[in-house]
Design a protein around this motif. Structure first.
Motif, short mmCIF file in Angstrom:
data_model
loop_
_atom_site.label_atom_id
_atom_site.label_comp_id
_atom_site.label_asym_id
_atom_site.label_seq_id
_atom_site.Cartn_x
_atom_site.Cartn_y
_atom_site.Cartn_z
N ASP A 19 0.86 -1.19 0.00
CA ASP A 19 0.00 0.00 0.00
C ASP A 19 0.90 1.23 0.00
N HIS A 20 0.86 1.98 -1.09
CA HIS A 20 1.73 3.15 -1.24
C HIS A 20 0.95 4.46 -1.12
N SER A 21 -0.23 4.39 -0.52
CA SER A 21 -1.03 5.60 -0.33
C SER A 21 -0.39 6.51 0.71
N ALA A 22 -0.82 7.76 0.72
CA ALA A 22 -0.31 8.71 1.71
C ALA A 22 -0.61 8.24 3.13
N ALA A 23 -1.84 7.75 3.36
CA ALA A 23 -2.22 7.30 4.70
C ALA A 23 -1.33 6.15 5.15
N ALA A 24 -1.08 5.19 4.26
CA ALA A 24 -0.26 4.04 4.63
C ALA A 24 1.16 4.46 4.96
N MET A 25 1.71 5.42 4.20
CA MET A 25 3.05 5.88 4.47
C MET A 25 3.15 6.54 5.84
N LEU A 26 2.17 7.36 6.17
CA LEU A 26 2.16 8.05 7.47
C LEU A 26 1.97 7.06 8.62
N LYS A 28 2.85 3.87 8.61
CA LYS A 28 4.10 3.11 8.75
C LYS A 28 5.19 3.95 9.40
N LEU A 29 5.25 5.23 9.07
CA LEU A 29 6.32 6.09 9.58
C LEU A 29 6.10 6.46 11.05
N PHE A 30 4.91 6.96 11.37
CA PHE A 30 4.67 7.54 12.69
C PHE A 30 4.00 6.61 13.69
N PHE A 31 3.31 5.57 13.20
CA PHE A 31 2.57 4.69 14.12
C PHE A 31 3.23 3.33 14.27
N LEU A 32 3.66 2.76 13.14
CA LEU A 32 4.35 1.47 13.19
C LEU A 32 5.86 1.64 13.29
N VAL A 44 4.35 12.94 0.12
CA VAL A 44 3.25 13.19 1.06
C VAL A 44 3.49 14.48 1.84
N LEU A 45 4.71 14.63 2.37
CA LEU A 45 5.02 15.77 3.24
C LEU A 45 5.73 16.90 2.51
N ALA A 46 6.10 16.67 1.26
CA ALA A 46 6.90 17.61 0.46
C ALA A 46 8.33 17.65 1.03
N ARG A 47 9.27 17.98 0.18
CA ARG A 47 10.66 18.04 0.61
C ARG A 47 10.84 19.06 1.73
N SER A 48 10.18 20.20 1.60
CA SER A 48 10.32 21.25 2.62
C SER A 48 9.76 20.79 3.96
N GLY A 49 8.66 20.02 3.93
CA GLY A 49 8.08 19.50 5.16
C GLY A 49 8.98 18.50 5.84
N CYS A 50 9.55 17.59 5.05
CA CYS A 50 10.48 16.61 5.61
C CYS A 50 11.68 17.30 6.24
N GLU A 51 12.21 18.28 5.55
CA GLU A 51 13.39 18.98 6.08
C GLU A 51 13.05 19.75 7.35
N ALA A 52 11.87 20.37 7.38
CA ALA A 52 11.45 21.12 8.57
C ALA A 52 11.28 20.19 9.77
N LEU A 53 10.68 19.02 9.54
CA LEU A 53 10.47 18.07 10.64
C LEU A 53 11.78 17.45 11.10
N CYS A 54 12.74 17.33 10.19
CA CYS A 54 14.08 16.88 10.60
C CYS A 54 14.76 17.93 11.46
N ARG A 55 14.66 19.19 11.07
CA ARG A 55 15.27 20.26 11.85
C ARG A 55 14.62 20.36 13.23
N ALA A 56 13.31 20.13 13.30
CA ALA A 56 12.59 20.21 14.57
C ALA A 56 12.92 19.05 15.49
N GLY A 57 13.42 17.95 14.92
CA GLY A 57 13.76 16.79 15.74
C GLY A 57 12.67 15.74 15.81
N LEU A 58 11.70 15.82 14.90
CA LEU A 58 10.65 14.80 14.88
C LEU A 58 11.00 13.67 13.92
N LEU A 59 11.68 14.01 12.82
CA LEU A 59 12.15 13.01 11.87
C LEU A 59 13.67 12.99 11.84
N GLN A 60 14.22 11.88 11.39
CA GLN A 60 15.67 11.76 11.22
C GLN A 60 15.94 11.12 9.86
#
Length: 280
Positions: A19-26, A28-32, A44-60
């Motif tokens: 399942d490659h839908s946006a919901a499935a990706m989220l 798998k990433l945040f819940f599983l 799903v999150l756009a490159r700018s979103g991914c980078e912002a969440l990495c800077r914030a410390g939520l993603l790595q």
């Protein structure tokens, strides 16, 4: 949320493998808590979103993959950040600090949340206190009916995370305080007191604060009940959930009588389930 645990985590991931839908990706990433391809996440999150969440410390990001440094649990219409269940604890996530993890909402949290929600449709609950708040799941449930909303936890990381969760869910009147039990609200009284204390019966002296309830499991619960006379207004209500370990030949009525020996109000103790030492 608590339906996915260590034993069925892998099958849950397998069901979403194709399942490659946006919901499935989220999910798998945040819940599983599974690493996801960076390129897929940017769709799903756009490159700018991914980078912002990495800077914030939520993603790595490591090379071509992303991992979530905290998990996100859906609870009703709200979303709750908590420390990971299936990966190693990340103390640097969101720059929260601390070595004591914050357990995400689990089955006991959701059961307590639903019980408290049912009888509080009226003005009751204008002054609300949530003890051992953890992620803030109980306090945030009462945001719509609370005139004053205070949450307390002994863990500095839980205090910081509960504040994040209030912001995440648009709750601007939650006052989260660091301290032990009633100490941060000394002299105050409330219409509603909620407590989901650490209740795992454990012989360990050193254990996560969300976990260790002493040899019986009711070490923190006893202190919370003992403070109700001072902090619960006449006509107010208190709700709590706990495990309790019984010795051979002992009944829960025997133990609960000790809890409420000095309590001037009425108390109802409901046994939800009974287990053996092997179950625990």
């Amino acid at each position: 949320p608590d339906d996915i645990g260590a034993l069925n985590h892998t099958p849950a991931l397998e069901r979403l493998h194709d399942d490659h839908s946006a919901a499935a990706m989220l999910i798998k990433l945040f819940f599983l808590e599974a690493a996801q391809p960076y390129r897929r996440a940017t769709k799903v999150l756009a490159r700018s979103g991914c980078e912002a969440l990495c800077r914030a410390g939520l993603l790595q990001r490591r090379g071509s993959v992303l991992t979530a440094r905290l998990r996100i649990d859906p609870v009703g219409e709200q979303y709750l950040l908590g420390d990971r269940r299936f990966r190693r604890f990340d103390g640097a996530a969101l720059r929260l600090g601390g070595r004591d993890p914050v357990y995400p909402p689990s089955s006991d949290s959701l059961m307590l949340r639903d019980v408290v929600a049912a009888p509080l449709a009226g003005p009751l609950g204008a002054q609300v206190l949530d003890l051992c708040t953890g992620s803030g799941v109980q306090a945030l449930q009462q945001a719509a009916v609370a005139q004053s909303l205070i949450a307390v936890d002994i863990n500095p990381r839980a205090v910081a995370l509960a504040r994040y969760n209030a912001q995440l869910n648009g709750v601007d009147h939650l006052d989260v305080r660091l301290g032990d039990g009633y100490a941060p609200v000394r002299g105050a009284q409330f219409d509603l007191i909620i407590a989901n204390p650490p209740f795992v019966a454990s012989p360990y002296v050193q254990a996560p604060s969300y976990h260790a309830g002493g040899a019986r499991g009711d070490r923190v619960l006893r202190r919370i009940i003992a403070g109700l006379d001072r902090h619960l207004r006449p006509g107010g209500r208190a709700f709590a959930i706990s495990h309790v370990t019984l010795r051979a030949g002992e009944t829960l009525a025997d133990v609960a009588a000790g809890w409420f020996r000095s309590f001037a109000g009425r108390a109802l103790v409901v046994i939800v389930e009974v287990g053996s030492p092997v179950d625990l």
